[in-house]
Design a protein around this motif. Structure first.
Motif, PDB file in Angstrom:
ATOM      1  N   ILE A  67       0.828  -1.209   0.000  1.00 35.77           N
ATOM      2  CA  ILE A  67       0.000   0.000   0.000  1.00 35.77           C
ATOM      3  C   ILE A  67       0.859   1.255   0.000  1.00 35.77           C
ATOM      4  O   ILE A  67       0.650   2.187  -0.781  1.00 35.77           O
ATOM      5  CB  ILE A  67      -0.949  -0.012   1.223  1.00 35.77           C
ATOM      6  N   ASN A  68       1.863   1.300   0.877  1.00 36.73           N
ATOM      7  CA  ASN A  68       2.724   2.484   0.962  1.00 36.73           C
ATOM      8  C   ASN A  68       4.093   2.057   1.483  1.00 36.73           C
ATOM      9  O   ASN A  68       4.299   1.954   2.694  1.00 36.73           O
ATOM     10  CB  ASN A  68       2.111   3.536   1.893  1.00 36.73           C
ATOM     11  N   PRO A  69       5.049   1.793   0.603  1.00 37.62           N
ATOM     12  CA  PRO A  69       6.363   1.327   1.048  1.00 37.62           C
ATOM     13  C   PRO A  69       7.093   2.333   1.945  1.00 37.62           C
ATOM     14  O   PRO A  69       7.724   1.937   2.931  1.00 37.62           O
ATOM     15  CB  PRO A  69       7.128   1.117  -0.264  1.00 37.62           C
ATOM     16  N   GLU A  70       7.005   3.621   1.622  1.00 39.84           N
ATOM     17  CA  GLU A  70       7.720   4.629   2.397  1.00 39.84           C
ATOM     18  C   GLU A  70       7.158   4.735   3.815  1.00 39.84           C
ATOM     19  O   GLU A  70       7.915   4.803   4.794  1.00 39.84           O
ATOM     20  CB  GLU A  70       7.636   5.978   1.695  1.00 39.84           C
ATOM     21  N   ALA A  71       5.825   4.738   3.927  1.00 40.55           N
ATOM     22  CA  ALA A  71       5.211   4.789   5.256  1.00 40.55           C
ATOM     23  C   ALA A  71       5.551   3.538   6.057  1.00 40.55           C
ATOM     24  O   ALA A  71       5.774   3.611   7.273  1.00 40.55           O
ATOM     25  CB  ALA A  71       3.695   4.942   5.124  1.00 40.55           C
TER      26      ALA A  71
ATOM     27  N   LEU B  82       9.088   3.924   7.389  1.00 41.10           N
ATOM     28  CA  LEU B  82       9.134   4.865   8.509  1.00 41.10           C
ATOM     29  C   LEU B  82       8.513   4.271   9.768  1.00 41.10           C
ATOM     30  O   LEU B  82       8.879   4.654  10.887  1.00 41.10           O
ATOM     31  CB  LEU B  82       8.402   6.155   8.131  1.00 41.10           C
ATOM     32  N   ALA B  83       7.588   3.333   9.586  1.00 40.30           N
ATOM     33  CA  ALA B  83       6.955   2.677  10.731  1.00 40.30           C
ATOM     34  C   ALA B  83       7.795   1.540  11.298  1.00 40.30           C
ATOM     35  O   ALA B  83       7.405   0.921  12.285  1.00 40.30           O
ATOM     36  CB  ALA B  83       5.584   2.147  10.338  1.00 40.30           C
ATOM     37  N   GLY B  84       8.937   1.256  10.677  1.00 36.61           N
ATOM     38  CA  GLY B  84       9.826   0.236  11.196  1.00 36.61           C
ATOM     39  C   GLY B  84       9.749  -1.096  10.489  1.00 36.61           C
ATOM     40  O   GLY B  84      10.401  -2.063  10.924  1.00 36.61           O
ATOM     41  N   VAL B  85       8.986  -1.170   9.413  1.00 38.95           N
ATOM     42  CA  VAL B  85       8.882  -2.421   8.659  1.00 38.95           C
ATOM     43  C   VAL B  85      10.129  -2.583   7.797  1.00 38.95           C
ATOM     44  O   VAL B  85      10.564  -1.638   7.131  1.00 38.95           O
ATOM     45  CB  VAL B  85       7.608  -2.430   7.784  1.00 38.95           C
ATOM     46  N   ARG B  86      10.701  -3.779   7.800  1.00 42.92           N
ATOM     47  CA  ARG B  86      11.893  -4.050   6.991  1.00 42.92           C
ATOM     48  C   ARG B  86      11.469  -4.296   5.543  1.00 42.92           C
ATOM     49  O   ARG B  86      11.257  -5.435   5.114  1.00 42.92           O
ATOM     50  CB  ARG B  86      12.647  -5.241   7.555  1.00 42.92           C
ATOM     51  N   TYR B  87      11.399  -3.225   4.816  1.00 45.82           N
ATOM     52  CA  TYR B  87      10.886  -3.271   3.446  1.00 45.82           C
ATOM     53  C   TYR B  87      11.759  -4.159   2.562  1.00 45.82           C
ATOM     54  O   TYR B  87      11.264  -5.007   1.824  1.00 45.82           O
ATOM     55  CB  TYR B  87      10.810  -1.845   2.893  1.00 45.82           C
TER      56      TYR B  87
END
Length: 362
Positions: free
Chosen positions: A205-209, A212-217
């Motif tokens: 949905i939103n890789p950048e968000a 920033l939320a701490g998800v290891r993209y």
């Protein structure tokens, strides 16, 4: 209840699958019959499941890639490379019928498939290459690698253990079906019973968000591309095992398109985020049933792609909220009054005259 069923993204793929089965029953009344021979199940339905198993596997991997807002066009090339490596190793072995030889060949093929998935994941997540470009490179080069492995020839193998994956039976069911269903169950548990599915949807949905939320993209993107390549590698082994040969020119040809179509038919958004594994399985079954229907009806195989396009367009339109809203709006629109009724309606309308604004109070 009816509205909930109509709003479900799975109802239209299910109806399309049932419609295709009914067409086959009309053309061939014994289409749904299943017989038991030597303790194994045989029939047209069993053939659809077995022949559709490679597409199911590739489509499951493609679902997770698309859910992360990506695409993988190289799965067909990975299928060809996997089958070519396995058959080349078995054919060159001194003991082609040995279980150890077959296990080693499959391990080499799947190891290379994982390496190709890591390559795609690195290009997309680390270097920021567009997924369609990154995988298009491997789509072109991978087919050439498969041709180099086979020297442009069809490598045939004679190995009973190698044929088990594509044509073997366990408990009366084809091994290919059991493998695909096992992968489906495993992925379903990981994505729906753990936080992995939510993290994957957030990345889509939103890789950048998500970052920033701490998800290891990057880790998630790496994982989905590796898993997709692994599924393609297993599918390549299935195809090679089924025909006991490696055909680098035709193995996995257009399977990436079938996988993407299965994902779209199943209701997964190409924009990333929302995905449906059950819908993907239904989409793969629709594509394989459609192929079987074309052959059963005596239609030339060259027109299969046209029928696939028509079915995909129809199912996607039925799934589209705007299209359904337009159809329901036209269906609910009352008919326009005509004749005397229209005259009476116009005459009965009250005309309101706004009060003058230029009048000055005395």
């Amino acid at each position: 209840m009816t509205k909930k069923l109509a709003a479900s993204p799975l109802i239209w793929p299910m109806l399309a699958l049932v419609a295709l089965l009914l067409v086959n029953v009309i053309v061939t009344p014994s289409f749904l019959s299943i017989r038991v021979q030597d303790g194994h199940l045989f029939g047209s339905v069993v053939d659809i499941l077995r022949n559709g198993a490679p597409t199911m596997l590739v489509a499951l991997g493609m679902t997770l890639v698309i859910a992360s807002r990506g695409i993988d066009l190289s799965v067909g090339a990975v299928v060809a490379v996997s089958g070519a490596l396995a058959c080349a190793h078995v054919a060159a072995s001194d003991d082609p019928g040995g279980v150890g030889t077959v296990v080693t060949a499959m391990g080499i093929a799947l190891g290379v498939a994982v390496g190709l998935g890591l390559w795609n994941g690195m290009l997309v997540s680390v270097f920021g290459v567009q997924p369609i470009i990154a995988t298009l490179v491997l789509m072109t080069a991978g087919r050439g690698i498969a041709l180099l492995i086979t020297d442009g020839q069809i490598i045939t193998v004679t190995s009973a253990p190698f044929k088990i994956l594509g044509t073997g039976f366990v408990f009366g069911l084809p091994v290919a079906i059991l493998v695909s269903l096992s992968v489906f169950a495993l992925v379903g548990l990981l994505t729906r019973r753990t936080a992995l599915g939510m993290l994957l949807e957030s990345v889509g949905i939103n890789p950048e968000a998500s970052r920033l939320a701490g998800v290891r993209y990057r880790t998630i993107v790496f994982a989905v591309y590796v898993f997709c390549a692994l599924c393609a590698g297993i599918a390549g082994l299935m195809i090679a095992s089924n025909i006991s040969a490696a055909d680098a020119n035709n193995a996995g040809l257009w399977i990436e398109m079938d996988a993407i179509l299965a994902v779209v038919i199943g209701g997964t958004s190409l924009l990333g985020g929302r995905f449906s594994l059950t819908g993907t399985i239904l989409g793969a079954l629709i594509i394989q049933t459609l192929t079987t229907t074309v052959y059963t009806a005596g239609i030339t195989p060259e027109t299969t792609l046209v029928f696939k396009a028509l079915v995909v367009i129809a199912v996607c339109l039925l799934q589209a909220p705007k299209f359904r809203a337009l159809v329901s709006r036209r269906r609910k629109r009352p008919p326009a009054p005509t004749g005397r009724a229209a005259t009476d309606e116009v005459a009965g309308q009250q005309v309101s005259v706004p009060a003058p604004t230029s009048m000055v109070a005395k």
